[in-house]
Motif scaffolding. Structure first.
Motif, PDB file in Angstrom:
ATOM      1  N   VAL A   1       0.826  -1.207   0.000  1.00 39.30           N
ATOM      2  CA  VAL A   1       0.000   0.000   0.000  1.00 39.30           C
ATOM      3  C   VAL A   1       0.860   1.258   0.000  1.00 39.30           C
ATOM      4  N   VAL A   2       1.839   1.294   0.903  1.00 37.85           N
ATOM      5  CA  VAL A   2       2.677   2.490   1.037  1.00 37.85           C
ATOM      6  C   VAL A   2       3.487   2.743  -0.230  1.00 37.85           C
ATOM      7  N   VAL A   3       4.113   1.689  -0.753  1.00 36.00           N
ATOM      8  CA  VAL A   3       4.964   1.865  -1.933  1.00 36.00           C
ATOM      9  C   VAL A   3       4.124   2.183  -3.166  1.00 36.00           C
ATOM     10  N   SER A   4       2.941   1.583  -3.297  1.00 32.77           N
ATOM     11  CA  SER A   4       2.060   1.894  -4.424  1.00 32.77           C
ATOM     12  C   SER A   4       1.577   3.338  -4.361  1.00 32.77           C
ATOM     13  N   LEU A   5       1.186   3.780  -3.173  1.00 31.64           N
ATOM     14  CA  LEU A   5       0.772   5.173  -3.002  1.00 31.64           C
ATOM     15  C   LEU A   5       1.913   6.126  -3.378  1.00 31.64           C
ATOM     16  N   ALA A   6       3.114   5.794  -2.927  1.00 33.60           N
ATOM     17  CA  ALA A   6       4.267   6.639  -3.242  1.00 33.60           C
ATOM     18  C   ALA A   6       4.525   6.662  -4.749  1.00 33.60           C
ATOM     19  N   THR A   7       4.380   5.505  -5.400  1.00 31.92           N
ATOM     20  CA  THR A   7       4.594   5.433  -6.849  1.00 31.92           C
ATOM     21  C   THR A   7       3.651   6.366  -7.595  1.00 31.92           C
ATOM     22  N   MET A   8       2.371   6.288  -7.259  1.00 32.08           N
ATOM     23  CA  MET A   8       1.397   7.124  -7.960  1.00 32.08           C
ATOM     24  C   MET A   8       1.518   8.593  -7.580  1.00 32.08           C
ATOM     25  N   ALA A   9       1.926   8.857  -6.329  1.00 30.94           N
ATOM     26  CA  ALA A   9       2.168  10.237  -5.930  1.00 30.94           C
ATOM     27  C   ALA A   9       3.335  10.827  -6.708  1.00 30.94           C
ATOM     28  N   GLY A  10       4.381  10.026  -6.920  1.00 26.66           N
ATOM     29  CA  GLY A  10       5.526  10.497  -7.696  1.00 26.66           C
ATOM     30  C   GLY A  10       5.156  10.804  -9.131  1.00 26.66           C
ATOM     31  N   ASP A  11       4.290   9.978  -9.705  1.00 25.45           N
ATOM     32  CA  ASP A  11       3.828  10.203 -11.076  1.00 25.45           C
ATOM     33  C   ASP A  11       3.037  11.504 -11.172  1.00 25.45           C
ATOM     34  N   LEU A  12       2.134  11.710 -10.221  1.00 23.54           N
ATOM     35  CA  LEU A  12       1.331  12.934 -10.205  1.00 23.54           C
ATOM     36  C   LEU A  12       2.194  14.168  -9.951  1.00 23.54           C
ATOM     37  N   TRP A  13       3.177  14.020  -9.070  1.00 23.79           N
ATOM     38  CA  TRP A  13       4.048  15.155  -8.747  1.00 23.79           C
ATOM     39  C   TRP A  13       4.843  15.591  -9.972  1.00 23.79           C
ATOM     40  N   GLU A  14       5.343  14.612 -10.741  1.00 20.87           N
ATOM     41  CA  GLU A  14       6.097  14.997 -11.928  1.00 20.87           C
ATOM     42  C   GLU A  14       5.188  15.639 -12.976  1.00 20.87           C
ATOM     43  N   SER A  15       3.936  15.195 -13.046  1.00 22.06           N
ATOM     44  CA  SER A  15       2.988  15.827 -13.962  1.00 22.06           C
ATOM     45  C   SER A  15       2.803  17.299 -13.594  1.00 22.06           C
ATOM     46  N   ALA A  16       2.715  17.564 -12.287  1.00 26.15           N
ATOM     47  CA  ALA A  16       2.583  18.951 -11.837  1.00 26.15           C
ATOM     48  C   ALA A  16       3.839  19.755 -12.154  1.00 26.15           C
ATOM     49  N   LEU A  17       5.004  19.146 -11.994  1.00 25.84           N
ATOM     50  CA  LEU A  17       6.259  19.834 -12.301  1.00 25.84           C
ATOM     51  C   LEU A  17       6.346  20.178 -13.791  1.00 25.84           C
ATOM     52  N   LYS A  18       5.952  19.237 -14.647  1.00 20.34           N
ATOM     53  CA  LYS A  18       6.013  19.490 -16.087  1.00 20.34           C
ATOM     54  C   LYS A  18       5.048  20.603 -16.480  1.00 20.34           C
ATOM     55  N   ARG A  19       3.890  20.639 -15.863  1.00 16.33           N
ATOM     56  CA  ARG A  19       2.966  21.742 -16.118  1.00 16.33           C
ATOM     57  C   ARG A  19       3.594  23.069 -15.697  1.00 16.33           C
ATOM     58  N   ARG A  20       4.276  23.042 -14.569  1.00 22.81           N
ATOM     59  CA  ARG A  20       4.912  24.270 -14.078  1.00 22.81           C
ATOM     60  C   ARG A  20       5.986  24.765 -15.045  1.00 22.81           C
ATOM     61  N   PHE A  21       6.765  23.837 -15.591  1.00 18.41           N
ATOM     62  CA  PHE A  21       7.834  24.213 -16.519  1.00 18.41           C
ATOM     63  C   PHE A  21       7.335  24.367 -17.956  1.00 18.41           C
ATOM     64  N   GLY A  22       6.074  24.001 -18.204  1.00 18.80           N
ATOM     65  CA  GLY A  22       5.498  24.177 -19.526  1.00 18.80           C
ATOM     66  C   GLY A  22       6.009  23.199 -20.564  1.00 18.80           C
ATOM     67  N   VAL A  23       6.266  21.939 -20.163  1.00 14.03           N
ATOM     68  CA  VAL A  23       6.739  20.921 -21.106  1.00 14.03           C
ATOM     69  C   VAL A  23       5.806  19.719 -21.057  1.00 14.03           C
ATOM     70  N   LYS A  24       5.744  18.991 -22.170  1.00 16.18           N
ATOM     71  CA  LYS A  24       4.912  17.792 -22.238  1.00 16.18           C
ATOM     72  C   LYS A  24       5.637  16.590 -21.646  1.00 16.18           C
ATOM     73  N   ASP A  25       6.924  16.443 -21.985  1.00 25.49           N
ATOM     74  CA  ASP A  25       7.757  15.359 -21.466  1.00 25.49           C
ATOM     75  C   ASP A  25       9.038  15.947 -20.906  1.00 25.49           C
ATOM     76  N   ALA A  26       9.653  15.201 -19.972  1.00 25.25           N
ATOM     77  CA  ALA A  26      10.921  15.667 -19.403  1.00 25.25           C
ATOM     78  C   ALA A  26      12.057  15.566 -20.408  1.00 25.25           C
ATOM     79  N   GLY A  27      11.908  14.718 -21.429  1.00 19.38           N
ATOM     80  CA  GLY A  27      12.940  14.534 -22.445  1.00 19.38           C
ATOM     81  C   GLY A  27      12.425  13.613 -23.531  1.00 19.38           C
TER      82      GLY A  27
END
Length: 269
Positions: free
Chosen positions: A207-233
């Motif tokens: 449960v903990v590791v799965s939650l962290a995995t999906m939180a990390g995915d969502l967090w990077e989506s927010a970061l990419k929106r902030r930087f105005g890019v579709k993909d990190a590379g």
């Protein structure tokens, strides 16, 4: 074959090549694993530098890489506490350098921590003399299972969006599928490795590791929106940059590092 079918085929082909390679290096450990982590850290720092400061990305990426790798190598030499102190100092220095370059100093400093923190922890996990391979395999396989199940379930079932503002493609059905896959993977791995024998439930770990995995995915989506890019590379065909592929894994590693610390302290969960 439509566009989505071709994209899925490319994703599967990339995974078919990369996953056996990564698992083989995990098995070997030692200098092989250090090399894998070092290359990964360098690539992630390059992607972060180019996202955070397109005009000075190369210079910022160099500062990020030096700071993060100094901490990683210190941890590999058996000084985990000192490695975190070096990471913090590197983040401070990189932030000041980013300010001088005209980039956001907070983005520069945070990039060092974002990349370096999970890198130090995964080295610490792998260097466990008794169960290092098992610890790292838990992080990788639970993260991969959770991420893949969330993607497939979301595509097949659909339904209400999880966080439409930052990640419009993710659904609550995908979230549920990822959680179930993570719990089942953790239970199956524990039956094979007996890593959690006494005080910690493998279901809780899942449960903990799965939650962290999906939180990390969502967090990077927010970061990419902030930087105005579709993909990190564009390093990995069908996936984008390396950060797009390991965003959830980075958070999963941190979560499992916390669980290992609880194990060492004898805490029951």
């Amino acid at each position: 074959m439509g566009k989505r079918g071709r994209e899925l085929l490319v994703r599967v082909a990339s995974a078919f090549v990369l996953i056996p390679l990564v698992l083989g290096i995990l098995w070997l450990g030692g200098a092989w694993f250090l090399t894998l982590i070092s290359v990964g850290v360098a690539l992630l720092c390059i992607e972060w530098g180019l996202m955070a400061s397109p005009n000075a990305g190369a210079r910022l990426a160099a500062a990020l890489t030096i700071s993060a790798l100094a901490a990683v190598f210190t941890g590999y030499l058996g000084h985990p506490v000192l490695s975190f102190l070096i990471l913090l100092f590197g983040a401070l220095c990189t932030g000041l350098y980013g300010y001088r370059l005209g980039a956001g100093w907070m983005d520069a400093a945070y990039g060092v921590l974002y990349v370096g923190f999970p890198a130090i922890i995964i080295m610490w996990l792998r260097e466990d003399a008794n169960n290092g391979l098992a610890w790292v395999m838990f992080a990788f396989l639970i993260a991969w299972a959770s991420d893949s199940a969330a993607y497939v379930t979301g595509k097949l079932v659909g339904g209400p969006k999880l966080w439409r503002r930052y990640s419009p493609n993710k659904t609550w059905s995908g979230f549920a599928g990822g959680m179930i896959a993570g719990m089942l993977t953790a239970a199956a791995l524990n039956d094979l490795t007996h890593l959690f024998k006494h005080n910690i439930s493998p279901i809780v770990v899942g449960v903990v590791v799965s939650l962290a995995t999906m939180a990390g995915d969502l967090w990077e989506s927010a970061l990419k929106r902030r930087f105005g890019v579709k993909d990190a590379g564009s390093l990995i065909p069908g996936h984008g940059g390396l950060m797009d592929r390991v965003d959830g894994l980075m958070f999963a590693i941190v979560a499992l590092g916390g669980i290992r610390l609880l194990v060492l302290l004898g805490t029951e969960i």
